[in-house]
Write a protein that holds these residues in place. Structure first.
Motif, PDB file in Angstrom:
ATOM      1  N   TYR A  59      15.566  14.023  -6.379  1.00 59.57           N
ATOM      2  CA  TYR A  59      15.897  12.822  -6.442  1.00 59.57           C
ATOM      3  C   TYR A  59      16.392  12.306  -5.293  1.00 59.57           C
ATOM      4  O   TYR A  59      17.460  12.911  -4.734  1.00 59.57           O
ATOM      5  CB  TYR A  59      16.255  12.433  -7.823  1.00 59.57           C
ATOM      6  CG  TYR A  59      15.443  12.693  -8.815  1.00 59.57           C
ATOM      7  CD1 TYR A  59      14.567  11.806  -9.546  1.00 59.57           C
ATOM      8  CD2 TYR A  59      15.525  14.172  -9.578  1.00 59.57           C
ATOM      9  CE1 TYR A  59      13.778  12.077 -10.500  1.00 59.57           C
ATOM     10  CE2 TYR A  59      14.879  14.258 -10.779  1.00 59.57           C
ATOM     11  CZ  TYR A  59      13.680  13.344 -11.300  1.00 59.57           C
ATOM     12  OH  TYR A  59      13.035  13.712 -12.330  1.00 59.57           O
ATOM     13  N   ALA A  60      16.199  10.963  -4.851  1.00 59.61           N
ATOM     14  CA  ALA A  60      16.844  10.280  -3.884  1.00 59.61           C
ATOM     15  C   ALA A  60      17.100   8.711  -4.599  1.00 59.61           C
ATOM     16  O   ALA A  60      15.981   8.432  -5.104  1.00 59.61           O
ATOM     17  CB  ALA A  60      16.514  10.506  -2.603  1.00 59.61           C
ATOM     18  N   ASP A  61      18.239   7.979  -4.160  1.00 60.45           N
ATOM     19  CA  ASP A  61      18.092   6.597  -4.511  1.00 60.45           C
ATOM     20  C   ASP A  61      18.621   5.850  -3.569  1.00 60.45           C
ATOM     21  O   ASP A  61      19.853   5.142  -3.587  1.00 60.45           O
ATOM     22  CB  ASP A  61      18.757   6.529  -5.964  1.00 60.45           C
ATOM     23  CG  ASP A  61      20.010   7.055  -6.202  1.00 60.45           C
ATOM     24  OD1 ASP A  61      20.665   7.545  -5.004  1.00 60.45           O
ATOM     25  OD2 ASP A  61      20.758   6.812  -7.068  1.00 60.45           O
ATOM     26  N   PRO A  62      17.729   5.569  -2.477  1.00 58.51           N
ATOM     27  CA  PRO A  62      18.398   4.793  -1.331  1.00 58.51           C
ATOM     28  C   PRO A  62      18.471   3.286  -1.859  1.00 58.51           C
ATOM     29  O   PRO A  62      17.698   2.832  -2.649  1.00 58.51           O
ATOM     30  CB  PRO A  62      17.502   5.011  -0.127  1.00 58.51           C
ATOM     31  CG  PRO A  62      16.190   5.391  -0.875  1.00 58.51           C
ATOM     32  CD  PRO A  62      16.797   6.131  -1.876  1.00 58.51           C
ATOM     33  N   GLU A  68       7.865  10.372  -3.697  1.00 62.80           N
ATOM     34  CA  GLU A  68       7.383   9.322  -4.469  1.00 62.80           C
ATOM     35  C   GLU A  68       8.162   8.307  -5.096  1.00 62.80           C
ATOM     36  O   GLU A  68       9.008   8.587  -5.872  1.00 62.80           O
ATOM     37  CB  GLU A  68       6.295   9.832  -5.163  1.00 62.80           C
ATOM     38  CG  GLU A  68       5.271  10.891  -4.485  1.00 62.80           C
ATOM     39  CD  GLU A  68       3.992  11.540  -5.547  1.00 62.80           C
ATOM     40  OE1 GLU A  68       4.400  11.282  -6.735  1.00 62.80           O
ATOM     41  OE2 GLU A  68       3.482  12.143  -4.952  1.00 62.80           O
ATOM     42  N   ARG A  69       7.789   7.127  -5.001  1.00 61.89           N
ATOM     43  CA  ARG A  69       8.474   6.202  -5.889  1.00 61.89           C
ATOM     44  C   ARG A  69       8.440   6.314  -7.326  1.00 61.89           C
ATOM     45  O   ARG A  69       7.338   6.443  -7.925  1.00 61.89           O
ATOM     46  CB  ARG A  69       8.008   4.674  -5.392  1.00 61.89           C
ATOM     47  CG  ARG A  69       8.494   4.560  -3.897  1.00 61.89           C
ATOM     48  CD  ARG A  69       7.961   2.972  -3.710  1.00 61.89           C
ATOM     49  NE  ARG A  69       8.180   2.864  -2.161  1.00 61.89           N
ATOM     50  CZ  ARG A  69       8.536   1.711  -1.643  1.00 61.89           C
ATOM     51  NH1 ARG A  69       9.280   0.902  -2.530  1.00 61.89           N
ATOM     52  NH2 ARG A  69       8.834   1.850  -0.295  1.00 61.89           N
ATOM     53  N   ALA A  70       9.672   6.175  -7.996  1.00 62.49           N
ATOM     54  CA  ALA A  70       9.487   6.585  -9.300  1.00 62.49           C
ATOM     55  C   ALA A  70      10.191   5.270 -10.149  1.00 62.49           C
ATOM     56  O   ALA A  70      10.633   5.598 -11.452  1.00 62.49           O
ATOM     57  CB  ALA A  70       9.961   7.756  -9.814  1.00 62.49           C
ATOM     58  N   GLY A  71      10.420   4.236  -9.618  1.00 60.37           N
ATOM     59  CA  GLY A  71      11.143   3.215 -10.251  1.00 60.37           C
ATOM     60  C   GLY A  71      12.234   2.677  -9.315  1.00 60.37           C
ATOM     61  O   GLY A  71      12.554   2.905  -8.266  1.00 60.37           O
ATOM     62  N   THR A  72      13.095   2.158 -10.266  1.00 58.23           N
ATOM     63  CA  THR A  72      14.336   1.510  -9.326  1.00 58.23           C
ATOM     64  C   THR A  72      15.514   1.812 -10.396  1.00 58.23           C
ATOM     65  O   THR A  72      15.413   2.047 -11.574  1.00 58.23           O
ATOM     66  CB  THR A  72      14.299  -0.025  -9.230  1.00 58.23           C
ATOM     67  OG1 THR A  72      14.009  -0.854 -10.485  1.00 58.23           O
ATOM     68  CG2 THR A  72      13.139  -0.399  -8.298  1.00 58.23           C
ATOM     69  N   VAL A  73      16.635   1.652  -9.936  1.00 53.13           N
ATOM     70  CA  VAL A  73      18.115   1.983 -10.707  1.00 53.13           C
ATOM     71  C   VAL A  73      18.925   1.168 -10.042  1.00 53.13           C
ATOM     72  O   VAL A  73      18.936   0.569  -8.771  1.00 53.13           O
ATOM     73  CB  VAL A  73      18.634   3.440 -10.308  1.00 53.13           C
ATOM     74  CG1 VAL A  73      17.737   4.407 -11.098  1.00 53.13           C
ATOM     75  CG2 VAL A  73      18.608   3.852  -8.949  1.00 53.13           C
ATOM     76  N   ARG A  74      20.057   0.760 -10.756  1.00 53.82           N
ATOM     77  CA  ARG A  74      21.088  -0.237 -10.345  1.00 53.82           C
ATOM     78  C   ARG A  74      22.265   0.545 -10.059  1.00 53.82           C
ATOM     79  O   ARG A  74      22.550   1.428 -10.925  1.00 53.82           O
ATOM     80  CB  ARG A  74      21.279  -1.394 -11.146  1.00 53.82           C
ATOM     81  CG  ARG A  74      20.144  -2.208 -11.274  1.00 53.82           C
ATOM     82  CD  ARG A  74      20.336  -3.566 -11.935  1.00 53.82           C
ATOM     83  NE  ARG A  74      21.139  -4.508 -11.166  1.00 53.82           N
ATOM     84  CZ  ARG A  74      20.568  -5.210  -9.863  1.00 53.82           C
ATOM     85  NH1 ARG A  74      18.939  -5.117  -9.557  1.00 53.82           N
ATOM     86  NH2 ARG A  74      21.160  -5.779  -9.253  1.00 53.82           N
ATOM     87  N   HIS A  75      22.921   0.075  -8.965  1.00 53.59           N
ATOM     88  CA  HIS A  75      24.276   0.668  -8.574  1.00 53.59           C
ATOM     89  C   HIS A  75      25.104  -0.536  -8.454  1.00 53.59           C
ATOM     90  O   HIS A  75      25.139  -1.327  -7.457  1.00 53.59           O
ATOM     91  CB  HIS A  75      24.450   1.547  -7.640  1.00 53.59           C
ATOM     92  CG  HIS A  75      23.708   3.071  -7.874  1.00 53.59           C
ATOM     93  ND1 HIS A  75      24.095   3.967  -8.581  1.00 53.59           N
ATOM     94  CD2 HIS A  75      22.618   3.600  -7.125  1.00 53.59           C
ATOM     95  CE1 HIS A  75      23.265   4.813  -8.234  1.00 53.59           C
ATOM     96  NE2 HIS A  75      22.362   4.606  -7.668  1.00 53.59           N
ATOM     97  N   GLY A  76      25.776  -0.993  -9.625  1.00 55.55           N
ATOM     98  CA  GLY A  76      26.499  -2.231  -9.445  1.00 55.55           C
ATOM     99  C   GLY A  76      25.654  -3.341  -9.510  1.00 55.55           C
ATOM    100  O   GLY A  76      24.743  -3.564 -10.200  1.00 55.55           O
ATOM    101  N   GLU A  77      25.819  -4.366  -8.288  1.00 52.61           N
ATOM    102  CA  GLU A  77      24.850  -5.252  -8.269  1.00 52.61           C
ATOM    103  C   GLU A  77      23.801  -5.050  -7.421  1.00 52.61           C
ATOM    104  O   GLU A  77      22.738  -5.770  -7.517  1.00 52.61           O
ATOM    105  CB  GLU A  77      25.627  -6.617  -7.266  1.00 52.61           C
ATOM    106  CG  GLU A  77      26.949  -6.901  -8.167  1.00 52.61           C
ATOM    107  CD  GLU A  77      26.464  -7.827  -9.206  1.00 52.61           C
ATOM    108  OE1 GLU A  77      25.616  -8.478  -9.544  1.00 52.61           O
ATOM    109  OE2 GLU A  77      27.280  -7.664 -10.334  1.00 52.61           O
ATOM    110  N   ASP A  78      23.645  -3.802  -6.933  1.00 52.98           N
ATOM    111  CA  ASP A  78      22.553  -3.551  -5.971  1.00 52.98           C
ATOM    112  C   ASP A  78      21.396  -2.702  -6.691  1.00 52.98           C
ATOM    113  O   ASP A  78      21.639  -1.908  -7.513  1.00 52.98           O
ATOM    114  CB  ASP A  78      23.020  -2.573  -4.731  1.00 52.98           C
ATOM    115  CG  ASP A  78      23.940  -3.532  -3.970  1.00 52.98           C
ATOM    116  OD1 ASP A  78      23.826  -4.876  -3.570  1.00 52.98           O
ATOM    117  OD2 ASP A  78      25.130  -2.831  -3.528  1.00 52.98           O
ATOM    118  N   GLU A  79      20.166  -3.090  -6.191  1.00 50.93           N
ATOM    119  CA  GLU A  79      18.914  -2.155  -6.860  1.00 50.93           C
ATOM    120  C   GLU A  79      18.727  -1.279  -5.655  1.00 50.93           C
ATOM    121  O   GLU A  79      18.680  -1.463  -4.439  1.00 50.93           O
ATOM    122  CB  GLU A  79      17.754  -3.203  -6.902  1.00 50.93           C
ATOM    123  CG  GLU A  79      16.668  -2.419  -7.212  1.00 50.93           C
ATOM    124  CD  GLU A  79      15.343  -3.372  -7.618  1.00 50.93           C
ATOM    125  OE1 GLU A  79      15.234  -4.037  -8.762  1.00 50.93           O
ATOM    126  OE2 GLU A  79      14.723  -3.873  -6.797  1.00 50.93           O
TER     127      GLU A  79
END
Length: 166
Positions: free
Chosen positions: A119-122, A139-150
């Motif tokens: 996995y990676a989450d830039p 491949e894109r698998a969705g989004t995650v939040r780190h604090g205020e940022d998507e």
């Protein structure tokens, strides 16, 4: 002038030395890199402690220094999160952006890091990083939040074959 092929052949990975950490620290504090990654840089002592104890001191982490023509250009690292997912991350100094160095370095690293899925989450605003990962089959698998940022969650599945060329 070096042509693009020669530059790519000069990209290599090696083990991290303590001296490399001071170059990595400089990269992490680059204002443009901070803006693109949405990562808050650590103060010097916290940065060195994190790298020495949590990265280099953790046998689960696979970490390499990226060099170009023998000069430290950045790093690539993989680790396992608490949820059991294996992640990859990288950081290159600004002089190495947009030159194919990240593409070549990640390709070399993925030959070493064989765990899949990976996995990676830039940060969603870091289009260059997202493109780099997608070039290698993530491949894109969705989004995650780190604090205020998507951030965009990307995954490299076991059957994926990197398509990037040096």
């Amino acid at each position: 002038m070096t042509d693009e092929r020669d530059e790519h052949s000069e990209v290599s990975l090696r083990g991290v030395t303590d001296d490399d950490l001071f170059v990595f620290l400089t990269h992490e504090h680059d204002p443009d890199a901070v803006r693109r990654s949405r990562f808050t840089p650590r103060p010097r002592d916290a940065f060195l402690r994190h790298w020495r104890e949590r990265v280099l001191g953790d046998p689960d982490c696979l970490v390499r220094t990226v060099t170009v023509g023998g000069e430290v250009a950045g790093n690539v690292v993989s680790w396992t999160q608490e949820d059991g997912r294996r992640y990859v991350g990288y950081w290159l100094g600004r002089p190495y952006w947009g030159r194919g160095v990240g593409t070549r370095a990640l390709g070399l690293f993925l030959e070493l890091e064989r765990v899949r899925p990976l996995y990676a989450d830039p940060f969603r605003g870091n289009a260059a990083s997202v493109r780099l990962l997608e070039r290698h089959g993530f491949e894109r698998a969705g989004t995650v939040r780190h604090g205020e940022d998507e951030h965009i969650l990307l995954v490299l599945h076991p059957a994926a074959r990197p398509e990037a060329t040096p």
